[in-house]
Motif scaffolding. Structure first.
Motif, PDB file in Angstrom:
ATOM      1  N   ASN A 197     -44.453 -39.914  95.728  1.00 42.50           N
ATOM      2  CA  ASN A 197     -45.629 -40.464  95.054  1.00 42.50           C
ATOM      3  C   ASN A 197     -45.272 -41.174  93.750  1.00 42.50           C
ATOM      4  N   LYS A 198     -44.103 -40.869  93.211  1.00 43.23           N
ATOM      5  CA  LYS A 198     -43.656 -41.509  91.971  1.00 43.23           C
ATOM      6  C   LYS A 198     -42.873 -42.795  92.222  1.00 43.23           C
ATOM      7  N   LEU A 199     -42.553 -43.053  93.491  1.00 39.00           N
ATOM      8  CA  LEU A 199     -41.729 -44.211  93.814  1.00 39.00           C
ATOM      9  C   LEU A 199     -42.587 -45.412  94.196  1.00 39.00           C
ATOM     10  N   ASP A 200     -42.035 -46.588  93.981  1.00 39.05           N
ATOM     11  CA  ASP A 200     -42.752 -47.821  94.305  1.00 39.05           C
ATOM     12  C   ASP A 200     -42.335 -48.324  95.685  1.00 39.05           C
ATOM     13  N   VAL A 201     -42.454 -47.446  96.688  1.00 35.97           N
ATOM     14  CA  VAL A 201     -42.163 -47.816  98.073  1.00 35.97           C
ATOM     15  C   VAL A 201     -43.248 -47.228  98.971  1.00 35.97           C
ATOM     16  N   PRO A 202     -43.538 -47.868 100.095  1.00 34.27           N
ATOM     17  CA  PRO A 202     -44.466 -47.251 101.052  1.00 34.27           C
ATOM     18  C   PRO A 202     -43.857 -45.968 101.623  1.00 34.27           C
ATOM     19  N   TRP A 203     -44.698 -44.948 101.828  1.00 32.27           N
ATOM     20  CA  TRP A 203     -44.197 -43.724 102.440  1.00 32.27           C
ATOM     21  C   TRP A 203     -45.305 -43.062 103.258  1.00 32.27           C
ATOM     22  N   GLN A 204     -44.872 -42.160 104.112  1.00 33.14           N
ATOM     23  CA  GLN A 204     -45.793 -41.510 105.034  1.00 33.14           C
ATOM     24  C   GLN A 204     -45.216 -40.158 105.438  1.00 33.14           C
ATOM     25  N   ILE A 205     -46.054 -39.119 105.469  1.00 35.50           N
ATOM     26  CA  ILE A 205     -45.660 -37.832 106.035  1.00 35.50           C
ATOM     27  C   ILE A 205     -46.734 -37.410 107.031  1.00 35.50           C
ATOM     28  N   ASN A 206     -46.336 -37.239 108.287  1.00 34.64           N
ATOM     29  CA  ASN A 206     -47.237 -36.740 109.315  1.00 34.64           C
ATOM     30  C   ASN A 206     -46.845 -35.308 109.667  1.00 34.64           C
ATOM     31  N   LEU A 207     -47.823 -34.412 109.682  1.00 33.16           N
ATOM     32  CA  LEU A 207     -47.591 -33.006 109.993  1.00 33.16           C
ATOM     33  C   LEU A 207     -48.154 -32.691 111.366  1.00 33.16           C
ATOM     34  N   PHE A 208     -47.319 -32.091 112.224  1.00 25.38           N
ATOM     35  CA  PHE A 208     -47.716 -31.792 113.599  1.00 25.38           C
ATOM     36  C   PHE A 208     -47.865 -30.289 113.789  1.00 25.38           C
ATOM     37  N   SER A 209     -49.015 -29.886 114.322  1.00 31.35           N
ATOM     38  CA  SER A 209     -49.262 -28.470 114.578  1.00 31.35           C
ATOM     39  C   SER A 209     -48.565 -28.021 115.857  1.00 31.35           C
ATOM     40  N   ASP A 210     -48.416 -26.704 115.975  1.00 30.54           N
ATOM     41  CA  ASP A 210     -47.945 -26.069 117.213  1.00 30.54           C
ATOM     42  C   ASP A 210     -46.518 -26.428 117.594  1.00 30.54           C
ATOM     43  N   VAL A 211     -45.719 -26.896 116.620  1.00 26.79           N
ATOM     44  CA  VAL A 211     -44.316 -27.200 116.896  1.00 26.79           C
ATOM     45  C   VAL A 211     -43.449 -26.625 115.781  1.00 26.79           C
ATOM     46  N   ALA A 237     -42.359 -43.523 114.432  1.00 31.10           N
ATOM     47  CA  ALA A 237     -41.173 -44.284 114.023  1.00 31.10           C
ATOM     48  C   ALA A 237     -41.262 -45.738 114.476  1.00 31.10           C
ATOM     49  N   VAL A 238     -41.660 -45.950 115.720  1.00 30.90           N
ATOM     50  CA  VAL A 238     -41.759 -47.318 116.239  1.00 30.90           C
ATOM     51  C   VAL A 238     -42.767 -48.130 115.440  1.00 30.90           C
ATOM     52  N   HIS A 239     -43.938 -47.564 115.193  1.00 33.50           N
ATOM     53  CA  HIS A 239     -44.966 -48.289 114.430  1.00 33.50           C
ATOM     54  C   HIS A 239     -44.489 -48.585 113.009  1.00 33.50           C
ATOM     55  N   TRP A 240     -43.756 -47.641 112.418  1.00 35.89           N
ATOM     56  CA  TRP A 240     -43.214 -47.837 111.068  1.00 35.89           C
ATOM     57  C   TRP A 240     -42.243 -49.017 111.042  1.00 35.89           C
ATOM     58  N   PHE A 241     -41.380 -49.078 112.031  1.00 36.71           N
ATOM     59  CA  PHE A 241     -40.415 -50.171 112.079  1.00 36.71           C
ATOM     60  C   PHE A 241     -41.058 -51.494 112.478  1.00 36.71           C
ATOM     61  N   ASP A 242     -42.057 -51.430 113.339  1.00 39.51           N
ATOM     62  CA  ASP A 242     -42.778 -52.667 113.670  1.00 39.51           C
ATOM     63  C   ASP A 242     -43.389 -53.284 112.418  1.00 39.51           C
ATOM     64  N   GLU A 243     -43.828 -52.425 111.502  1.00 38.61           N
ATOM     65  CA  GLU A 243     -44.443 -52.906 110.256  1.00 38.61           C
ATOM     66  C   GLU A 243     -43.404 -53.312 109.218  1.00 38.61           C
ATOM     67  N   HIS A 244     -42.342 -52.532 109.074  1.00 36.13           N
ATOM     68  CA  HIS A 244     -41.431 -52.713 107.946  1.00 36.13           C
ATOM     69  C   HIS A 244     -40.079 -53.324 108.310  1.00 36.13           C
ATOM     70  N   VAL A 245     -39.811 -53.474 109.595  1.00 37.47           N
ATOM     71  CA  VAL A 245     -38.552 -54.108 110.000  1.00 37.47           C
ATOM     72  C   VAL A 245     -38.859 -55.441 110.681  1.00 37.47           C
ATOM     73  N   LYS A 246     -39.612 -55.398 111.778  1.00 37.28           N
ATOM     74  CA  LYS A 246     -39.875 -56.636 112.509  1.00 37.28           C
ATOM     75  C   LYS A 246     -40.685 -57.643 111.693  1.00 37.28           C
ATOM     76  N   SER A 247     -41.641 -57.153 110.903  1.00 39.99           N
ATOM     77  CA  SER A 247     -42.524 -58.080 110.204  1.00 39.99           C
ATOM     78  C   SER A 247     -42.172 -58.259 108.727  1.00 39.99           C
ATOM     79  N   SER A 248     -41.030 -57.635 108.298  1.00 34.19           N
ATOM     80  CA  SER A 248     -40.678 -57.740 106.873  1.00 34.19           C
ATOM     81  C   SER A 248     -40.034 -59.082 106.565  1.00 34.19           C
TER      82      SER A 248
END
Length: 248
Positions: A197-211, A237-248
């Motif tokens: 939250n202190k960094l100037d980069v996009p970030w994401q944390i997804n939490l999965f139940s039952d694993v 991961a794929v959606h993240w890279f589609d946004e930040h790798v393919k379209s960067s």
């Protein structure tokens, strides 16, 4: 620490069925798994840094093939120099002893990652790289998520990550976390959130139940909730890279 060191939970899981479509060649002296997209393009690539089960684990190879099926040239080096941990190791195997005596340390792993990136951006013709780190590999995604090296990073249930390594990232980072995980438990997840939250980069944390720790690679996909979480983490991961790798 932003995540704890590895433990027994890093060595257990379920082997998946399937036939790998890629091939193993070498970058320098390091065995490396390559999987190409249908059009054989290497412009957009994913560098996969495995958990302690290593390069030859069919689950890891199938994941590389999945990235290729989604349009990314997948490159997965052997970080363990032919000496990974066997999945579901026999009674008497001590993971902590392996960590102390056999696990490659940073001074051995960093050069492999550096050489792989150099080869990808050079002879292999890669223009943009997304890096994926499962468990052990998550540390090295953070260490190498720098401008001019990697465009974006993704890690699932990371281990061994120092707070300073997370603080030092210079690109977008996405994390998949398990509800039950002694390596990346809630306090470490919250610590990571505060750092990001202190960094100037996009970030994401997804939490999965039952694993549990390792779910993104070694889930029992005969169980619907585990199968869903594994597949959703991969798509994250794929959606993240589609946004930040393919379209960067």
């Amino acid at each position: 620490m932003a995540s704890n060191p590895a433990g027994k939970c890093c060595t257990v899981g379920v082997k998946h069925e399937g036939t790998a479509k890629g091939e193993i060649k070498k970058i320098g002296d390091v065995r490396t798994y390559f999987s190409y997209p249908e059009d054989k393009s290497t412009q957009n690539a994913v560098l996969i840094l495995t958990d302690v089960i290593g390069l030859d684990f069919i689950n890891a190879q199938l994941i590389a093939d999945q990235f290729a099926a989604n349009g990314y040239f997948a490159v997965m080096p052997d970080l363990f120099f032919g000496n990974p941990v066997p999945m579901n190791p026999p009674e008497g195997f001590e993971i902590m002893k392996w960590i102390e005596t056999d696990m490659p340390k940073t001074d051995k792993v960093d050069p492999v990652v550096e050489a792989t990136i150099k080869e990808m951006r050079g002879p292999l013709g890669v223009q943009k790289i997304g890096a994926v780190g499962y468990c052990f590999g998550g540390k090295y995604v953070c260490r190498h998520l720098k401008k001019g090296k990697i465009e974006a990073g993704y890690t699932a249930h990371p281990s061994f990550v120092d707070a300073e390594e997370l603080e030092g990232i210079e690109g977008p980072l996405s994390i998949s976390a398990a509800e039950t995980d002694q390596i990346f438990p809630a306090p470490k997840r919250h610590e990571s959130e505060a750092i990001l939250n202190k960094l100037d980069v996009p970030w994401q944390i997804n939490l999965f139940s039952d694993v549990v720790h390792g779910f993104a690679v070694r889930s029992d996909i005969s169980k619907p909730r585990e199968k869903f979480a594994k597949e959703a983490a991969f798509l994250q991961a794929v959606h993240w890279f589609d946004e930040h790798v393919k379209s960067s």
